[in-house]
Design a protein around this motif. Structure first.
Motif, PDB file in Angstrom:
ATOM      1  N   LEU A  71       0.457  -4.413  -1.583  1.00 20.16           N
ATOM      2  CA  LEU A  71      -0.133  -5.116  -2.734  1.00 20.16           C
ATOM      3  C   LEU A  71      -1.612  -4.748  -2.758  1.00 20.16           C
ATOM      4  O   LEU A  71      -2.399  -5.230  -1.935  1.00 20.16           O
ATOM      5  CB  LEU A  71       0.080  -6.630  -2.582  1.00 20.16           C
ATOM      6  N   ASP A  72      -1.947  -3.873  -3.660  1.00 19.02           N
ATOM      7  CA  ASP A  72      -3.270  -3.254  -3.650  1.00 19.02           C
ATOM      8  C   ASP A  72      -4.189  -3.872  -4.704  1.00 19.02           C
ATOM      9  O   ASP A  72      -3.868  -3.863  -5.896  1.00 19.02           O
ATOM     10  CB  ASP A  72      -3.107  -1.750  -3.898  1.00 19.02           C
ATOM     11  N   ASN A  73      -5.330  -4.377  -4.261  1.00 16.04           N
ATOM     12  CA  ASN A  73      -6.296  -4.956  -5.202  1.00 16.04           C
ATOM     13  C   ASN A  73      -7.607  -4.155  -5.158  1.00 16.04           C
ATOM     14  O   ASN A  73      -8.679  -4.695  -4.912  1.00 16.04           O
ATOM     15  CB  ASN A  73      -6.535  -6.439  -4.870  1.00 16.04           C
TER      16      ASN A  73
ATOM     17  N   TYR B  51      -8.290 -10.716  -2.053  1.00 10.79           N
ATOM     18  CA  TYR B  51      -9.580 -10.629  -2.724  1.00 10.79           C
ATOM     19  C   TYR B  51      -9.861  -9.185  -3.119  1.00 10.79           C
ATOM     20  O   TYR B  51      -9.127  -8.269  -2.733  1.00 10.79           O
ATOM     21  CB  TYR B  51     -10.678 -11.201  -1.806  1.00 10.79           C
ATOM     22  N   SER B  52     -10.933  -9.022  -3.865  1.00  8.82           N
ATOM     23  CA  SER B  52     -11.320  -7.707  -4.367  1.00  8.82           C
ATOM     24  C   SER B  52     -11.424  -6.680  -3.226  1.00  8.82           C
ATOM     25  O   SER B  52     -11.970  -6.980  -2.154  1.00  8.82           O
ATOM     26  CB  SER B  52     -12.667  -7.853  -5.071  1.00  8.82           C
ATOM     27  N   ARG B  53     -10.909  -5.493  -3.471  1.00  9.07           N
ATOM     28  CA  ARG B  53     -10.921  -4.361  -2.540  1.00  9.07           C
ATOM     29  C   ARG B  53     -10.135  -4.630  -1.242  1.00  9.07           C
ATOM     30  O   ARG B  53     -10.446  -4.131  -0.185  1.00  9.07           O
ATOM     31  CB  ARG B  53     -12.352  -3.927  -2.215  1.00  9.07           C
ATOM     32  N   MET B  54      -9.122  -5.475  -1.368  1.00  4.85           N
ATOM     33  CA  MET B  54      -8.257  -5.747  -0.209  1.00  4.85           C
ATOM     34  C   MET B  54      -6.833  -5.303  -0.514  1.00  4.85           C
ATOM     35  O   MET B  54      -6.449  -5.131  -1.659  1.00  4.85           O
ATOM     36  CB  MET B  54      -8.260  -7.232   0.130  1.00  4.85           C
ATOM     37  N   ARG B  55      -6.102  -5.139   0.549  1.00  4.43           N
ATOM     38  CA  ARG B  55      -4.703  -4.728   0.396  1.00  4.43           C
ATOM     39  C   ARG B  55      -3.848  -5.553   1.363  1.00  4.43           C
ATOM     40  O   ARG B  55      -4.222  -5.738   2.518  1.00  4.43           O
ATOM     41  CB  ARG B  55      -4.591  -3.237   0.739  1.00  4.43           C
ATOM     42  N   ASP B  56      -2.729  -6.042   0.873  1.00  7.02           N
ATOM     43  CA  ASP B  56      -1.793  -6.806   1.720  1.00  7.02           C
ATOM     44  C   ASP B  56      -0.442  -6.095   1.675  1.00  7.02           C
ATOM     45  O   ASP B  56      -0.251  -5.179   0.870  1.00  7.02           O
ATOM     46  CB  ASP B  56      -1.664  -8.242   1.176  1.00  7.02           C
ATOM     47  N   GLN B  57       0.467  -6.510   2.522  1.00  8.85           N
ATOM     48  CA  GLN B  57       1.802  -5.910   2.425  1.00  8.85           C
ATOM     49  C   GLN B  57       2.887  -6.962   2.505  1.00  8.85           C
ATOM     50  O   GLN B  57       2.729  -8.000   3.146  1.00  8.85           O
ATOM     51  CB  GLN B  57       2.012  -4.827   3.483  1.00  8.85           C
ATOM     52  N   ALA B  58       3.990  -6.682   1.830  1.00 14.13           N
ATOM     53  CA  ALA B  58       5.144  -7.588   1.865  1.00 14.13           C
ATOM     54  C   ALA B  58       6.379  -6.768   2.192  1.00 14.13           C
ATOM     55  O   ALA B  58       6.512  -5.633   1.735  1.00 14.13           O
ATOM     56  CB  ALA B  58       5.309  -8.250   0.496  1.00 14.13           C
ATOM     57  N   VAL B  59       7.227  -7.347   3.022  1.00 17.48           N
ATOM     58  CA  VAL B  59       8.471  -6.659   3.388  1.00 17.48           C
ATOM     59  C   VAL B  59       9.619  -7.366   2.688  1.00 17.48           C
ATOM     60  O   VAL B  59       9.777  -8.583   2.821  1.00 17.48           O
ATOM     61  CB  VAL B  59       8.662  -6.648   4.921  1.00 17.48           C
TER      62      VAL B  59
ATOM     63  N   ASN C  33      11.049   3.766   1.061  1.00 16.15           N
ATOM     64  CA  ASN C  33      10.758   2.890   2.205  1.00 16.15           C
ATOM     65  C   ASN C  33       9.486   2.092   1.958  1.00 16.15           C
ATOM     66  O   ASN C  33       9.390   0.940   2.331  1.00 16.15           O
ATOM     67  CB  ASN C  33      10.597   3.711   3.486  1.00 16.15           C
ATOM     68  N   MET C  34       8.511   2.765   1.346  1.00 15.02           N
ATOM     69  CA  MET C  34       7.221   2.106   1.118  1.00 15.02           C
ATOM     70  C   MET C  34       6.721   2.400  -0.297  1.00 15.02           C
ATOM     71  O   MET C  34       6.739   3.546  -0.730  1.00 15.02           O
ATOM     72  CB  MET C  34       6.207   2.597   2.149  1.00 15.02           C
ATOM     73  N   MET C  35       6.289   1.336  -0.988  1.00 15.56           N
ATOM     74  CA  MET C  35       5.761   1.507  -2.351  1.00 15.56           C
ATOM     75  C   MET C  35       4.436   0.758  -2.467  1.00 15.56           C
ATOM     76  O   MET C  35       4.180  -0.177  -1.706  1.00 15.56           O
ATOM     77  CB  MET C  35       6.758   0.968  -3.375  1.00 15.56           C
ATOM     78  N   ILE C  36       3.650   1.184  -3.408  1.00 21.36           N
ATOM     79  CA  ILE C  36       2.365   0.514  -3.613  1.00 21.36           C
ATOM     80  C   ILE C  36       2.320  -0.101  -5.020  1.00 21.36           C
ATOM     81  O   ILE C  36       2.726   0.541  -5.998  1.00 21.36           O
ATOM     82  CB  ILE C  36       1.174   1.474  -3.351  1.00 21.36           C
ATOM     83  N   LEU C  37       1.880  -1.346  -5.073  1.00 19.60           N
ATOM     84  CA  LEU C  37       1.798  -2.067  -6.361  1.00 19.60           C
ATOM     85  C   LEU C  37       0.321  -2.244  -6.714  1.00 19.60           C
ATOM     86  O   LEU C  37      -0.423  -2.906  -5.974  1.00 19.60           O
ATOM     87  CB  LEU C  37       2.493  -3.428  -6.205  1.00 19.60           C
ATOM     88  N   TYR C  38      -0.088  -1.602  -7.800  1.00 13.69           N
ATOM     89  CA  TYR C  38      -1.490  -1.671  -8.205  1.00 13.69           C
ATOM     90  C   TYR C  38      -1.705  -2.932  -9.041  1.00 13.69           C
ATOM     91  O   TYR C  38      -1.381  -2.970 -10.235  1.00 13.69           O
ATOM     92  CB  TYR C  38      -1.877  -0.419  -8.987  1.00 13.69           C
ATOM     93  N   LEU C  39      -2.235  -3.968  -8.401  1.00 14.56           N
ATOM     94  CA  LEU C  39      -2.367  -5.282  -9.048  1.00 14.56           C
ATOM     95  C   LEU C  39      -3.318  -5.275 -10.255  1.00 14.56           C
ATOM     96  O   LEU C  39      -2.976  -5.856 -11.295  1.00 14.56           O
ATOM     97  CB  LEU C  39      -2.791  -6.329  -8.022  1.00 14.56           C
ATOM     98  N   PRO C  40      -4.496  -4.626 -10.173  1.00 10.79           N
ATOM     99  CA  PRO C  40      -5.385  -4.649 -11.352  1.00 10.79           C
ATOM    100  C   PRO C  40      -4.711  -4.041 -12.584  1.00 10.79           C
ATOM    101  O   PRO C  40      -4.845  -4.556 -13.692  1.00 10.79           O
ATOM    102  CB  PRO C  40      -6.586  -3.791 -10.905  1.00 10.79           C
ATOM    103  N   TYR C  41      -3.960  -2.946 -12.387  1.00  8.31           N
ATOM    104  CA  TYR C  41      -3.277  -2.301 -13.519  1.00  8.31           C
ATOM    105  C   TYR C  41      -2.199  -3.220 -14.087  1.00  8.31           C
ATOM    106  O   TYR C  41      -2.047  -3.351 -15.302  1.00  8.31           O
ATOM    107  CB  TYR C  41      -2.668  -0.963 -13.064  1.00  8.31           C
ATOM    108  N   LEU C  42      -1.463  -3.880 -13.191  1.00  7.30           N
ATOM    109  CA  LEU C  42      -0.382  -4.770 -13.634  1.00  7.30           C
ATOM    110  C   LEU C  42      -0.940  -5.955 -14.434  1.00  7.30           C
ATOM    111  O   LEU C  42      -0.380  -6.335 -15.472  1.00  7.30           O
ATOM    112  CB  LEU C  42       0.419  -5.279 -12.423  1.00  7.30           C
TER     113      LEU C  42
END
Lengths: 153, 366
Positions: free
Chosen positions: A35-37, A62-70, A103-112
């Motif tokens: 989850l990319d911010n 928060y801004s410029r942070m990245r989290d991950q979910a499985v 296996n791994m994907m990235i979700l661009y939160l600002p774009y969404l």
């Protein structure tokens, strides 16, 4: 040669087992979503965003942070809660379908958040991890000694 | 008259003791060892329940070949290898939880059938020496398994996960992490009794397997196996395909051993790629023998008594060793030594009993 009833029953049983295997693969496959911010293309990062996947809420990103979910399985519902520039909170939901081979994907939160109705392919993309893991050399030695498993038994 | 009855009773008690020498010996070991270990009741209960859950399926898989007169199937390691191959694949594909177990079982089945057929066919050519032959087949197939896992996987057989493949680009690492499926079956129905967690779902699966074995004994194939186990020549004259029945018994045992290995490893949570399977046959057979089974007779009751007694000894041995001599390693050696000892003792007792019965039959004929 005439094939008997039992032959067809056996073939049907084998096909059923294979189908069960395929079903297990689809429902048991685990995927990692990053989850990319961060700033994406020309869209600014969000001040604060929280993503709940299938009702399980994560920590604020928060801004410029990245989290991950499985997640396990292909279909999921994400609920995005974000704070806009006027410090007003907004929430919207989207259904996602993760391609089975990923296996791994990235979700661009600002774009969404900027394009909530855009197709999934624009904000959920394949991600190849570039992380280099320092390995203990001894972990690469293959142990063929039978007694090695005794302690675990 | 009453004197005669007393004599008869005395003989029967003596015979009973001889026939159950191994379980009696283990009850004594456990009775002495438990207080010396200093373990609490709830800890021991937790350990025994966990071990009962993870080992029952494996030990139960040994019953069918005994029924068919094939003795103790040391070739069950072949099934264990097939189960492990299934687990390696599901780990590579990133499949988790119960679906991973089911998928691993499905992958292991054709491999187990092939290996079981191979083993059964070889055993048909070694009638009367099935146990030692299956033991050696286990060693031979271990070499083939190592060749496949160490050289073919990652090169010929596609394995993409860097967590599995050795840095050189092919071969599987020493350990495969099964954390994503650890205790997924055991904890499916969570129940706690006196502080000990009970793997209810695993027990249900084991109970279903027990029912299948009871049902199987009553089927045509089950009856054929029993007939073959009693006398091959008589069974052949009765129109039973002896060789085919014997091969089927080994195939079934191998397939169930594969499933058992998957259940076992989901409880452990780690797969030792090159070692996990190697001792499983010996320990499962030892547990069955501790339960009072013999080469030609084994029941579901023997399985559970055996696992409880054998694994109680397994749990307490290292601590008893440390408390008595200050060396936990001694307890470790003790439990391995006892495992081999139990198999030897059971085989010797079986031989003595067979000879005694043959002598008795000869005397009666005269």
């Amino acid at each position: 040669m005439k094939l008997g009833r039992s032959f067809y029953i056996r073939i049907a049983a084998i096909v059923l087992v294979i189908l069960l295997g395929v079903l297990m693969f689809f429902i048991g496959k685990q995927h990692t979503i990053l989850l990319d911010n961060n700033k994406y293309e020309d869209i600014k990062a969000l001040d604060e965003v929280t993503v709940a996947i299938d009702g399980v809420e994560g920590l604020p990103i928060y801004s410029r942070m990245r989290d991950q979910a499985v997640v396990t399985g292909q279909r999921h519902t994400i609920a995005v809660t974000y704070v806009d520039s006027n410090w007003e909170e907004h929430t919207f939901e989207r259904d996602i379908k993760i391609p089975v081979g990923e296996n791994m994907m990235i979700l661009y939160l600002p774009y969404l958040v900027a394009n909530p109705d855009s197709p999934q392919e624009e904000w959920l993309k394949h991600f190849e991890s570039q992380a280099i893991v320092a390995e203990d050399a001894s972990a690469n030695e293959v142990v063929l000694d039978d007694s090695a498993s005794l302690m675990a038994f | 008259m009453s004197k005669k009855l007393d004599m008869k009773n005395k003989v029967s008690v003596k015979e009973l003791a001889i026939n159950n020498l191994v379980p009696i010996l283990f009850i004594c070991i456990c009775a002495v060892g438990i207080p010396l270990s200093g373990y609490s009741g709830s800890y021991l209960l937790n350990e025994i329940l966990s071990r009962l859950g993870r080992n029952s399926f494996l030990v139960l898989s040994l019953l069918i070949p005994v029924m068919a007169g094939m003795g103790l199937n040391f070739g069950m390691t072949l099934g264990a290898m097939a189960g492990q191959i299934g687990l390696i694949f599901v780990s590579d594909w990133n499949v988790v939880g119960i679906p991973a177990m089911v998928l691993a079982a499905i992958i292991s089945t054709p491999i187990s059938i092939l290996l079981g057929w191979l083993c059964g066919t070889i055993l048909n050519n070694a009638k009367g020496r099935e146990m030692v032959t299956s033991y050696i087949i286990g060693f031979f197939m271990n070499g083939v398994y190592q060749l496949v896992v160490l050289y073919f996987m990652g090169s010929i057989i596609p394995i993409s996960s860097s967590a599995l493949v050795l840095p050189r680009g092919y071969g599987i690492r020493n350990t495969v992490n099964l954390e994503t499926m650890r205790k997924s079956l055991d904890n499916l129905i969570p129940v706690n009794i006196f502080g000990a967690s009970v793997p209810v779902a695993t027990f249900i699966l084991v109970a279903v397997f027990c029912l299948v074995i009871i049902w199987f004994r009553k089927t045509k194939l089950g009856q054929d196996m029993r007939a073959v186990g009693q006398d091959m020549e008589v069974a052949r004259q009765a129109g039973i395909k002896v060789e085919k029945t014997r091969v089927l018994s080994i195939i079934l045992s191998t397939v169930f051993a594969g499933f058992g290995m998957i259940i076992y490893l989901q409880n452990i949570g780690t797969l030792n790629t090159y070692n996990s399977h190697s001792q499983i046959g010996m320990f499962s057979i030892a547990a069955l023998l501790v339960g009072g089974a013999s080469v030609d007779k084994a029941s579901i009751k023997n399985v559970f008594i055996g696992i409880i007694l054998f694994h109680t000894m397994f749990t307490i041995a290292p601590t008893v060793g440390r408390n008595l001599i200050g060396e936990a390693q001694l307890g470790e050696y003790f439990r391995v030594f006892v495992s081999y000892g139990v198999i030897t003792l059971a085989l010797v007792l079986y031989e003595i009993r067979t000879r005694r019965e043959a002598r008795k039959a000869l005397e009666e004929a005269e």
